[in-house]
Design a protein around this motif. Structure first.
Motif, PDB file in Angstrom:
ATOM      1  N   ASN A 154       8.885  -1.618  -3.465  1.00  0.00           N
ATOM      2  CA  ASN A 154      10.037  -2.287  -4.066  1.00  0.00           C
ATOM      3  C   ASN A 154      10.596  -3.403  -3.181  1.00  0.00           C
ATOM      4  OD1 ASN A 154      10.013  -0.504  -6.350  1.00  0.00           O
ATOM      5  ND2 ASN A 154      10.989   1.036  -5.052  1.00  0.00           N
ATOM      6  N   LYS A 155       9.702  -4.160  -2.547  1.00  0.00           N
ATOM      7  CA  LYS A 155      10.117  -5.264  -1.685  1.00  0.00           C
ATOM      8  C   LYS A 155      10.027  -6.583  -2.456  1.00  0.00           C
ATOM      9  CE  LYS A 155      10.235  -2.832   2.225  1.00  0.00           C
ATOM     10  NZ  LYS A 155      11.428  -2.563   2.964  1.00  0.00           N
ATOM     11  N   ASP A 156      10.946  -7.487  -2.148  1.00  0.00           N
ATOM     12  CA  ASP A 156      10.936  -8.814  -2.754  1.00  0.00           C
ATOM     13  C   ASP A 156      10.584  -9.846  -1.679  1.00  0.00           C
ATOM     14  OD1 ASP A 156      11.240 -11.104  -4.215  1.00  0.00           O
ATOM     15  OD2 ASP A 156      13.347 -10.788  -4.706  1.00  0.00           O
ATOM     16  N   TYR A 157       9.369 -10.362  -1.775  1.00  0.00           N
ATOM     17  CA  TYR A 157       8.889 -11.361  -0.832  1.00  0.00           C
ATOM     18  C   TYR A 157       8.867 -12.752  -1.466  1.00  0.00           C
ATOM     19  CZ  TYR A 157       7.150  -7.333   1.797  1.00  0.00           C
ATOM     20  OH  TYR A 157       7.048  -6.151   2.494  1.00  0.00           O
ATOM     21  N   SER A 158       9.520 -12.907  -2.595  1.00  0.00           N
ATOM     22  CA  SER A 158       9.429 -14.170  -3.328  1.00  0.00           C
ATOM     23  C   SER A 158       9.875 -15.346  -2.460  1.00  0.00           C
ATOM     24  CB  SER A 158      10.229 -14.115  -4.629  1.00  0.00           C
ATOM     25  OG  SER A 158      11.554 -13.739  -4.399  1.00  0.00           O
ATOM     26  N   ALA A 159       9.065 -16.416  -2.552  1.00  0.00           N
ATOM     27  CA  ALA A 159       9.311 -17.680  -1.845  1.00  0.00           C
ATOM     28  C   ALA A 159       9.445 -17.504  -0.334  1.00  0.00           C
ATOM     29  CB  ALA A 159      10.548 -18.378  -2.413  1.00  0.00           C
ATOM     30  N   SER A 160       8.749 -16.515   0.240  1.00  0.00           N
ATOM     31  CA  SER A 160       8.827 -16.333   1.685  1.00  0.00           C
ATOM     32  C   SER A 160       7.431 -16.217   2.281  1.00  0.00           C
ATOM     33  CB  SER A 160       9.662 -15.092   2.034  1.00  0.00           C
ATOM     34  OG  SER A 160       9.067 -13.930   1.501  1.00  0.00           O
ATOM     35  N   LYS A 161       7.344 -16.348   3.579  1.00  0.00           N
ATOM     36  CA  LYS A 161       6.103 -16.204   4.331  1.00  0.00           C
ATOM     37  C   LYS A 161       6.013 -14.750   4.786  1.00  0.00           C
ATOM     38  CE  LYS A 161       2.705 -18.008   6.995  1.00  0.00           C
ATOM     39  NZ  LYS A 161       1.422 -17.945   6.381  1.00  0.00           N
ATOM     40  N   LEU A 162       4.836 -14.149   4.665  1.00  0.00           N
ATOM     41  CA  LEU A 162       4.687 -12.766   5.111  1.00  0.00           C
ATOM     42  C   LEU A 162       4.864 -12.670   6.619  1.00  0.00           C
ATOM     43  CD1 LEU A 162       1.851 -11.224   2.926  1.00  0.00           C
ATOM     44  CD2 LEU A 162       4.302 -11.223   2.580  1.00  0.00           C
ATOM     45  N   GLU A 163       5.380 -11.528   7.079  1.00  0.00           N
ATOM     46  CA  GLU A 163       5.754 -11.380   8.478  1.00  0.00           C
ATOM     47  C   GLU A 163       4.586 -11.218   9.452  1.00  0.00           C
ATOM     48  OE1 GLU A 163       7.108  -6.880   8.930  1.00  0.00           O
ATOM     49  OE2 GLU A 163       7.917  -7.778   7.103  1.00  0.00           O
ATOM     50  N   SER A 164       3.429 -10.839   8.954  1.00  0.00           N
ATOM     51  CA  SER A 164       2.280 -10.651   9.837  1.00  0.00           C
ATOM     52  C   SER A 164       1.085 -11.429   9.308  1.00  0.00           C
ATOM     53  CB  SER A 164       1.931  -9.170   9.931  1.00  0.00           C
ATOM     54  OG  SER A 164       0.787  -8.974  10.732  1.00  0.00           O
ATOM     55  N   LYS A 165       0.110 -11.678  10.165  1.00  0.00           N
ATOM     56  CA  LYS A 165      -1.115 -12.360   9.749  1.00  0.00           C
ATOM     57  C   LYS A 165      -2.194 -11.371   9.336  1.00  0.00           C
ATOM     58  CE  LYS A 165      -0.508 -16.807  10.147  1.00  0.00           C
ATOM     59  NZ  LYS A 165      -0.689 -17.694   9.023  1.00  0.00           N
ATOM     60  N   GLU A 166      -2.007 -10.067   9.655  1.00  0.00           N
ATOM     61  CA  GLU A 166      -3.032  -9.085   9.325  1.00  0.00           C
ATOM     62  C   GLU A 166      -2.405  -7.752   8.923  1.00  0.00           C
ATOM     63  OE1 GLU A 166      -6.876  -7.308  11.610  1.00  0.00           O
ATOM     64  OE2 GLU A 166      -6.488  -9.452  11.778  1.00  0.00           O
ATOM     65  N   TYR A 167      -2.866  -7.263   7.761  1.00  0.00           N
ATOM     66  CA  TYR A 167      -2.426  -5.971   7.241  1.00  0.00           C
ATOM     67  C   TYR A 167      -3.664  -5.110   7.063  1.00  0.00           C
ATOM     68  CZ  TYR A 167       1.984  -8.309   6.252  1.00  0.00           C
ATOM     69  OH  TYR A 167       3.166  -9.008   6.372  1.00  0.00           O
ATOM     70  N   ASP A 168      -3.651  -3.917   7.640  1.00  0.00           N
ATOM     71  CA  ASP A 168      -4.809  -3.029   7.593  1.00  0.00           C
ATOM     72  C   ASP A 168      -4.389  -1.688   7.011  1.00  0.00           C
ATOM     73  OD1 ASP A 168      -7.126  -1.553   8.012  1.00  0.00           O
ATOM     74  OD2 ASP A 168      -7.396  -2.221  10.080  1.00  0.00           O
ATOM     75  N   SER A 169      -5.069  -1.272   5.939  1.00  0.00           N
ATOM     76  CA  SER A 169      -4.832   0.024   5.292  1.00  0.00           C
ATOM     77  C   SER A 169      -3.381   0.210   4.849  1.00  0.00           C
ATOM     78  CB  SER A 169      -5.257   1.176   6.212  1.00  0.00           C
ATOM     79  OG  SER A 169      -6.609   1.038   6.577  1.00  0.00           O
ATOM     80  N   CYS A 170      -2.775  -0.858   4.348  1.00  0.00           N
ATOM     81  CA  CYS A 170      -1.393  -0.801   3.871  1.00  0.00           C
ATOM     82  C   CYS A 170      -1.371  -0.673   2.345  1.00  0.00           C
ATOM     83  CB  CYS A 170      -0.629  -2.052   4.291  1.00  0.00           C
ATOM     84  SG  CYS A 170      -0.390  -2.176   6.082  1.00  0.00           S
ATOM     85  N   VAL A 171      -0.262  -0.132   1.828  1.00  0.00           N
ATOM     86  CA  VAL A 171      -0.063   0.004   0.390  1.00  0.00           C
ATOM     87  C   VAL A 171       1.189  -0.780   0.012  1.00  0.00           C
ATOM     88  CG1 VAL A 171       0.388   1.610  -1.510  1.00  0.00           C
ATOM     89  CG2 VAL A 171      -1.161   2.284   0.350  1.00  0.00           C
ATOM     90  N   PHE A 172       1.047  -1.624  -1.007  1.00  0.00           N
ATOM     91  CA  PHE A 172       2.161  -2.412  -1.535  1.00  0.00           C
ATOM     92  C   PHE A 172       2.412  -1.936  -2.959  1.00  0.00           C
ATOM     93  CE2 PHE A 172       0.078  -4.923   1.693  1.00  0.00           C
ATOM     94  CZ  PHE A 172       1.114  -5.534   2.385  1.00  0.00           C
ATOM     95  N   LYS A 173       3.586  -1.347  -3.211  1.00  0.00           N
ATOM     96  CA  LYS A 173       3.909  -0.840  -4.549  1.00  0.00           C
ATOM     97  C   LYS A 173       5.155  -1.546  -5.083  1.00  0.00           C
ATOM     98  CE  LYS A 173       3.150   3.539  -5.633  1.00  0.00           C
ATOM     99  NZ  LYS A 173       3.251   5.012  -5.633  1.00  0.00           N
ATOM    100  N   ASN A 174       5.040  -2.037  -6.314  1.00  0.00           N
ATOM    101  CA  ASN A 174       6.167  -2.682  -6.994  1.00  0.00           C
ATOM    102  C   ASN A 174       6.774  -3.817  -6.168  1.00  0.00           C
ATOM    103  OD1 ASN A 174       6.076  -0.818  -9.217  1.00  0.00           O
ATOM    104  ND2 ASN A 174       7.048   0.674  -7.861  1.00  0.00           N
TER     105      ASN A 174
END
Length: 187
Positions: free
Chosen positions: A9-29
């Motif tokens: 339930n995160k809103d990342y709209s119009a923003s830059k992601l905080e990391s350059k690498e995501y490993d084995s992560c789950v993004f829901k809603n």
């Protein structure tokens, strides 16, 4: 690097992601509308009911990624990093996505909408389009060796302008391969 985290339930709209690498992560809603994914790598990540409208994808990497019930309208795969690209898509809305000049070999699309998507100069060999709607999608100079269209629908593919060696079709799909001849086919 961010490893084994749940983002819900995160809103990342119009923003830059905080990391350059995501490993084995789950993004829901999560809402990624107009987010900047440039140069970001997703390794073995899962995306569930996420919105990717107008995401910036310059050199974004997806390796062993899975997308389930995601809205990915106009997703520009052609901007992604094709090196080691691998993903699965289930019940996703990929309408008007661009796969031009991109290799998605062995990718599985299950119950997806790919209306108006572009596969020009793409390599879709061994891809499975399981119960997918390909209405108004463009296949031109596409390599589709051993690609499975048996349960796909509404596709129009010119066998003379695409490589369809050992591609799988049903007899119900033959009209989509013969449309340029303007035949009157009856069952």
């Amino acid at each position: 690097m961010i490893i084994d985290q749940l983002f819900e339930n995160k809103d990342y709209s119009a923003s830059k992601l905080e990391s350059k690498e995501y490993d084995s992560c789950v993004f829901k809603n999560c809402n990624f509308t107009e987010a900047d994914f440039a140069g970001v790598s997703f390794l073995s990540c899962e995306f569930v009911t996420c919105n990717f409208t107008s995401v910036q994808l310059k050199q974004t990497s997806f390796q062993d990624a899975s997308f389930n019930e995601c809205k990915m309208l106009g997703f520009s795969f052609d901007k992604c990093n094709s090196f080691l690209f691998s993903a699965t898509f289930e019940s996703c809305q990929l309408d008007y996505s661009n796969f031009s000049n991109f290799s998605i070999k062995t990718t599985v699309f299950k119950d997806c909408s790919l209306l108006g998507s572009v596969f020009t100069n793409a390599n879709i060999s061994q891809v499975v389009f399981d119960a997918c709607d390909l209405k108004n999608s463009i296949f031109e100079n596409t390599v589709a060796k051993k690609t499975d269209f048996t349960t796909a629908r509404n596709y129009i593919i010119d066998p003379e302008n695409n490589v369809l060696t050992k591609a799988k079709f049903t007899t119900d799909g033959l009209p989509g391969l013969l449309v340029k001849y303007n035949l009157d086919l009856k069952k």
